[in-house]
Enzyme design. Structure first.
Site, PDB file in Angstrom:
ATOM      1  CB  SER A 124     -14.139   7.909  54.661  1.00 11.63           C
ATOM      2  OG  SER A 124     -13.631   6.763  55.302  1.00 11.63           O
ATOM      3  CE1 TYR A 149     -11.699  11.750  58.539  1.00  8.52           C
ATOM      4  CE2 TYR A 149     -12.234   9.474  59.135  1.00  8.52           C
ATOM      5  CZ  TYR A 149     -11.844  10.396  58.196  1.00  8.52           C
ATOM      6  OH  TYR A 149     -11.603   9.993  56.904  1.00  8.52           O
ATOM      7  CE  LYS A 153     -13.508  12.982  55.343  1.00 11.45           C
ATOM      8  NZ  LYS A 153     -13.109  14.092  54.459  1.00 11.45           N
TER       9      LYS A 153
HETATM   10  C1  UD1 Z   1      -8.554   4.341  59.368  1.00  3.69           C
HETATM   11  C2  UD1 Z   1      -9.755   4.893  60.043  1.00  3.69           C
HETATM   12  C3  UD1 Z   1     -10.736   5.363  59.015  1.00  3.69           C
HETATM   13  C4  UD1 Z   1     -10.099   6.424  58.172  1.00  3.69           C
HETATM   14  C5  UD1 Z   1      -8.796   5.923  57.584  1.00  3.69           C
HETATM   15  C6  UD1 Z   1      -8.095   7.129  57.003  1.00  3.69           C
HETATM   16  C7  UD1 Z   1      -9.937   3.798  62.219  1.00  3.69           C
HETATM   17  C8  UD1 Z   1     -10.709   2.821  63.029  1.00  3.69           C
HETATM   18  N1  UD1 Z   1     -10.329   3.922  60.946  1.00  3.69           N
HETATM   19  O1  UD1 Z   1      -8.940   3.196  58.582  1.00  3.69           O
HETATM   20  O2  UD1 Z   1     -11.885   5.889  59.613  1.00  3.69           O
HETATM   21  O3  UD1 Z   1     -10.958   6.813  57.135  1.00  3.69           O
HETATM   22  O4  UD1 Z   1      -7.965   5.332  58.567  1.00  3.69           O
HETATM   23  O5  UD1 Z   1      -6.775   6.874  56.756  1.00  3.69           O
HETATM   24  O6  UD1 Z   1      -9.011   4.399  62.688  1.00  3.69           O
HETATM   25  N2  UD1 Z   1      -3.149  -1.989  61.906  1.00  3.69           N
HETATM   26  C9  UD1 Z   1      -2.306  -2.764  62.672  1.00  3.69           C
HETATM   27  N3  UD1 Z   1      -1.223  -2.157  63.261  1.00  3.69           N
HETATM   28  C10 UD1 Z   1      -0.963  -0.826  63.110  1.00  3.69           C
HETATM   29  C11 UD1 Z   1      -1.839  -0.044  62.319  1.00  3.69           C
HETATM   30  C12 UD1 Z   1      -2.928  -0.651  61.742  1.00  3.69           C
HETATM   31  O7  UD1 Z   1      -2.506  -3.960  62.837  1.00  3.69           O
HETATM   32  O8  UD1 Z   1       0.013  -0.337  63.683  1.00  3.69           O
HETATM   33  C13 UD1 Z   1      -4.312  -2.643  61.268  1.00  3.69           C
HETATM   34  C14 UD1 Z   1      -5.653  -2.085  61.751  1.00  3.69           C
HETATM   35  O9  UD1 Z   1      -6.110  -2.794  62.869  1.00  3.69           O
HETATM   36  C15 UD1 Z   1      -6.518  -2.329  60.514  1.00  3.69           C
HETATM   37  C16 UD1 Z   1      -5.540  -2.206  59.345  1.00  3.69           C
HETATM   38  O10 UD1 Z   1      -4.242  -2.340  59.896  1.00  3.69           O
HETATM   39  O11 UD1 Z   1      -7.029  -3.622  60.516  1.00  3.69           O
HETATM   40  C17 UD1 Z   1      -5.638  -0.875  58.640  1.00  3.69           C
HETATM   41  O12 UD1 Z   1      -5.556   0.161  59.613  1.00  3.69           O
HETATM   42  P1  UD1 Z   1      -5.460   1.696  59.207  1.00  3.69           P
HETATM   43  O13 UD1 Z   1      -4.385   1.868  58.210  1.00  3.69           O
HETATM   44  O14 UD1 Z   1      -5.404   2.491  60.448  1.00  3.69           O
HETATM   45  O15 UD1 Z   1      -6.810   1.967  58.417  1.00  3.69           O
HETATM   46  P2  UD1 Z   1      -8.345   1.780  58.889  1.00  3.69           P
HETATM   47  O16 UD1 Z   1      -8.454   1.498  60.311  1.00  3.69           O
HETATM   48  O17 UD1 Z   1      -8.947   0.801  57.941  1.00  3.69           O
END
Ligand code: UD1
Length: 338
Positions: A124, A149, A153
């Protein structure tokens, strides 16, 4: 026979389809902890072939040994792992046991077999943490993990790098994914998060499907163009295809080092608001959302430098953000009967 662990999961199932389309015979090992048996029907519908399945948790070393005895395994793509960041903070022991125990059992069998079975590891971009330089190359320093988690990795990669030094001929490619989204064009497989989705795109599609009243955008005061986090959203089918290319790279002796690492992303960063706009564009719907607080542990921005994957692996993404979001939405509608 290619062993795909976690082959009923989101990325695993799409990779099984890509493997079968290229003529590979597949054995899935999955413990059904985060997937349902119906995914097997979806894989068959998407690819025309029903892969073999053994239901097993890879922490069961006797079960793993039996699999290696029963099948002629010529390649391994290892997806099986628990992946909820928040849950891993609550249950570190379970995360280390599951994610590292499974990996060690597979490696112990490879050692016993005296065959250097090509091995692809599901890693990741989380290993880079908040990278100092964007886009992120494979040379960017690994940062201390922000969750158990993420650490599984990092440690998984270290275990593999040590193992290639010890096992004659053993070759491994670690693939560091950015943010996989979307679903297969057949609409027969897609992402099926259990419970409330933590990831952005399934939360958007489930909100639009009426399961949640609104999406909360986690912060709009980041130092980015529109203030929301930037990520590199990659279509899961593009990602799946990279696994087949990586496996064939080892099998045909094209690797330059015994342990190789590739970033898998599109190279393009998209903000949370841009993802919402993409959803609204492809669905013709308005999404209800509000701006909320930052989520603990989120990095400001992360997107891949794709040069190494493009030039050395010989792979690049073919599908756009809009295509990925449209496929995710088509899948959500199907799952919800809309
Ligand atoms: C997350 C994990 C990462 C993991 C990956 C696997 C965290 C901090 N990181 O990545 O380690 O490998 O998932 O799937 O959890 N967002 C919103 N509202 C929401 C959900 C997300 O605004 O309800 C935003 C988040 O703040 C982020 C973006 O969407 O900026 C992507 O979020 P997400 O899909 O959870 O992925 P990551 O955080 O990049």
């Amino acid at each position: 026979m290619i062993l795909v662990t976690g082959g009923l999961g989101f990325i695993g199932s799409h990779t099984v389809v890509s493997l079968q389309e290229k003529g590979h015979e597949v054995l899935i090992v999955d413990d059904l902890s985060n997937a349902t048996i119906e995914v097997l029907d979806g894989i068959e519908a998407a690819s025309g072939t029903r892969p073999k399945l053994e239901v097993l948790n890879l922490q069961d070393s006797v079960g793993v040994a039996e699999i290696f005895q029963a099948y002629n395994i010529t390649g391994i793509i290892h997806f099986a792992a628990a992946k909820a960041v928040g849950e891993s903070v609550q249950k570190p022991i379970a995360y280390y046991q599951n994610n590292l125990g499974s990996l060690l059992n597979l490696l112990a069998e490879i050692e016993k077999s005296h065959k250097p079975i090509p091995f692809i590891f599901s890693s990741s971009c989380t290993v880079y943490g908040e990278a100092e330089t964007l886009p992120i190359t494979e040379r960017a320093p690994i940062q201390p993990a922000m969750s158990p988690y993420g650490n599984t990795k990092q440690v998984g990669e270290e275990i593999l790098a040590d193992t290639v030094n010890a096992l004659e001929g053993f070759r491994v490619i670690s693939l560091r994914y950015f943010n996989p989204i979307g679903a297969h064009a057949s609409n027969a497989i897609g992402e099926l998060p259990l419970g409330k989705p933590q990831n952005l795109v399934p939360f958007i599609t489930q909100t639009a499907a009426g399961l949640y009243p609104k999406l909360t955008v986690f912060g709009n005061d980041y130092p980015t163009a529109d203030g929301t986090n930037v990520r590199d959203y990659i279509h899961v089918v593009d990602l799946a295809e990279a696994h087949v290319v990586a496996l064939e790279r080892i099998t045909s002796n094209e690797t330059s080092e015994a342990y190789e690492v590739f970033n898998l992303g599109t190279g393009k960063g998209s903000s949370v608001l841009e993802v919402i706009q993409s959803f609204e564009r492809v669905s013709g719907l308005k999404l209800t959302y509000e701006i909320g607080d930052r989520r603990a542990g989120d990095v400001v921005a992360a997107y891949a430098d794709t040069k190494k994957a493009n030039e050395v692996l010989g792979w690049k993404t073919q599908r756009s953000l809009d295509e990925a979001i449209a496929s995710a939405w088509a899948w959500e509608k199907k799952v919800r009967g809309l």
